[in-house]
Motif scaffolding. Structure first.
Motif, PDB file in Angstrom:
ATOM      1  N   UNK A  70      -3.869   3.910  -0.838  1.00  0.00           N
ATOM      2  CA  UNK A  70      -4.236   4.010  -2.163  1.00  0.00           C
ATOM      3  C   UNK A  70      -5.360   3.643  -2.653  1.00  0.00           C
ATOM      4  N   UNK A  71      -6.094   2.409  -1.943  1.00  0.00           N
ATOM      5  CA  UNK A  71      -7.618   2.293  -2.385  1.00  0.00           C
ATOM      6  C   UNK A  71      -8.828   3.301  -2.086  1.00  0.00           C
ATOM      7  N   UNK A  72      -8.183   4.066  -0.336  1.00  0.00           N
ATOM      8  CA  UNK A  72      -8.892   4.887  -0.453  1.00  0.00           C
ATOM      9  C   UNK A  72      -9.452   6.453  -0.923  1.00  0.00           C
ATOM     10  N   UNK A  73      -7.691   7.059  -1.788  1.00  0.00           N
ATOM     11  CA  UNK A  73      -7.189   7.776  -2.868  1.00  0.00           C
ATOM     12  C   UNK A  73      -8.501   7.372  -3.714  1.00  0.00           C
ATOM     13  N   UNK A  74      -7.902   6.069  -4.260  1.00  0.00           N
ATOM     14  CA  UNK A  74      -8.483   5.480  -5.548  1.00  0.00           C
ATOM     15  C   UNK A  74     -10.630   5.801  -5.494  1.00  0.00           C
ATOM     16  N   UNK A  75     -10.728   5.617  -4.554  1.00  0.00           N
ATOM     17  CA  UNK A  75     -11.720   5.833  -4.202  1.00  0.00           C
ATOM     18  C   UNK A  75     -12.293   6.629  -4.326  1.00  0.00           C
ATOM     19  N   UNK A  76     -11.861   7.426  -3.661  1.00  0.00           N
ATOM     20  CA  UNK A  76     -11.994   8.682  -3.872  1.00  0.00           C
ATOM     21  C   UNK A  76     -11.545  10.101  -4.230  1.00  0.00           C
ATOM     22  N   UNK A  77     -11.085   9.693  -5.347  1.00  0.00           N
ATOM     23  CA  UNK A  77     -10.262  10.525  -6.165  1.00  0.00           C
ATOM     24  C   UNK A  77     -10.784  11.786  -6.855  1.00  0.00           C
ATOM     25  N   UNK A  78     -11.905  11.456  -7.106  1.00  0.00           N
ATOM     26  CA  UNK A  78     -12.825  12.953  -8.230  1.00  0.00           C
ATOM     27  C   UNK A  78     -12.873  13.742  -7.200  1.00  0.00           C
ATOM     28  N   UNK A  79     -14.096  13.276  -6.150  1.00  0.00           N
ATOM     29  CA  UNK A  79     -14.014  14.078  -4.591  1.00  0.00           C
ATOM     30  C   UNK A  79     -12.537  15.161  -3.874  1.00  0.00           C
ATOM     31  N   UNK A  80     -11.908  14.202  -3.516  1.00  0.00           N
ATOM     32  CA  UNK A  80      -9.963  14.632  -3.539  1.00  0.00           C
ATOM     33  C   UNK A  80      -9.858  16.468  -5.330  1.00  0.00           C
ATOM     34  N   UNK A  81     -10.022  15.721  -5.936  1.00  0.00           N
ATOM     35  CA  UNK A  81      -9.677  16.853  -7.034  1.00  0.00           C
ATOM     36  C   UNK A  81     -10.132  17.556  -6.473  1.00  0.00           C
ATOM     37  N   UNK A 108      -0.866   4.641  -9.349  1.00  0.00           N
ATOM     38  CA  UNK A 108      -1.569   3.689  -8.367  1.00  0.00           C
ATOM     39  C   UNK A 108      -3.055   2.465  -8.111  1.00  0.00           C
ATOM     40  N   UNK A 109      -2.759   2.286  -9.632  1.00  0.00           N
ATOM     41  CA  UNK A 109      -4.223   1.218  -9.873  1.00  0.00           C
ATOM     42  C   UNK A 109      -3.129   0.147  -9.701  1.00  0.00           C
ATOM     43  N   UNK A 110      -1.821   0.493 -10.632  1.00  0.00           N
ATOM     44  CA  UNK A 110      -0.364  -0.700 -10.885  1.00  0.00           C
ATOM     45  C   UNK A 110      -0.547  -1.471  -9.534  1.00  0.00           C
ATOM     46  N   UNK A 111       0.268   0.262  -8.612  1.00  0.00           N
ATOM     47  CA  UNK A 111       0.581  -0.601  -6.735  1.00  0.00           C
ATOM     48  C   UNK A 111      -0.457  -1.750  -6.016  1.00  0.00           C
ATOM     49  N   UNK A 114      -0.215  -4.649  -5.299  1.00  0.00           N
ATOM     50  CA  UNK A 114       0.075  -4.872  -3.293  1.00  0.00           C
ATOM     51  C   UNK A 114      -0.797  -6.268  -2.590  1.00  0.00           C
ATOM     52  N   UNK A 115      -2.178  -5.886  -3.787  1.00  0.00           N
ATOM     53  CA  UNK A 115      -3.626  -6.759  -3.155  1.00  0.00           C
ATOM     54  C   UNK A 115      -3.451  -7.871  -3.098  1.00  0.00           C
ATOM     55  N   UNK A 116      -2.221  -9.306  -3.561  1.00  0.00           N
ATOM     56  CA  UNK A 116      -2.204 -10.340  -3.565  1.00  0.00           C
ATOM     57  C   UNK A 116      -1.702 -10.521  -2.420  1.00  0.00           C
ATOM     58  N   UNK A 117      -0.806  -9.608  -2.034  1.00  0.00           N
ATOM     59  CA  UNK A 117      -0.549  -9.207  -0.739  1.00  0.00           C
ATOM     60  C   UNK A 117      -1.025  -9.208   0.267  1.00  0.00           C
ATOM     61  N   UNK A 118      -1.800  -8.173   0.548  1.00  0.00           N
ATOM     62  CA  UNK A 118      -3.174  -7.718   1.624  1.00  0.00           C
ATOM     63  C   UNK A 118      -3.232  -9.291   1.343  1.00  0.00           C
TER      64      UNK A 118
END
Length: 170
Positions: free
Chosen positions: A24-35, A59-62, A66-70
């Motif tokens: 999810x973190x990778x997808x968010x980072x590159x969301x514009x490029x993916x679109x 995605x941001x909420x997830x 998950x961030x503290x668990x990571x």
């Protein structure tokens, strides 16, 4: 074209929850490029895969959940060092606290809400498994004992230090 390094997608692995976070973190980072890539091909099947603003909000909420668990996972597995059970308890308490707070952010009928509840249930299951040895671990941990004497029994620092010095000299 965008001068972005070629990256292999992070794949979600069902037996490793943190792979979901990484994906999810990778997808968010590159969301514009993916679109941009999906729309550039003008393929309706690809365009259907583009997430809308509400999907990205999810995605941001997830990621937030998950961030503290990571972080906790990295703390527990740091360098292969052994971790005392008394330290695991503070990590457990932090994770359950953050997950409980996250429950308040989501609607009761939201999939994220149910996932958080499932995570809390799993953490409680693990805690139940270790609870018989938790008390013993706390008693054996010198730092916890010192804090107990100060906080619960109201001992002054000088008293605790004197007892520790006497112990060392003995």
């Amino acid at each position: 074209e965008k001068e972005i390094d070629f990256l292999v997608p992070v794949i979600d692995v069902s037996t490793r929850w943190n792979s979901t976070y990484d994906m999810l973190l990778r997808a968010l980072k590159y969301k514009d490029i993916l679109s941009d890539t999906f729309f550039r091909h003008k393929d309706i099947d690809l365009i259907k895969l583009v997430l809308n603003a509400e999907d990205w909000k999810c995605v941001r909420q997830l990621i937030d959940v998950l961030s503290p668990l990571k972080t906790a996972t990295l703390m527990v597995s740091k360098g292969g060092e052994s971790l005392m059970i008394a330290n695991v308890l503070s990590i457990y308490n932090a994770c359950t606290g953050l997950l409980t707070e996250s429950l308040e952010k989501f609607e009761c009928d939201d999939d994220i809400y149910f996932s958080i509840e499932a995570a809390l249930e799993k953490l409680n299951h693990y805690y139940d498994k270790i609870s018989p040895i938790v008390g013993i671990a706390l008693i054996l941990n010198p730092t916890k004992k010192k804090n107990y004497f100060k906080a619960r029994l109201g001992w002054k620092d000088s008293w605790v230090d004197t007892v520790i010095d006497q112990f060392h000299s003995a």
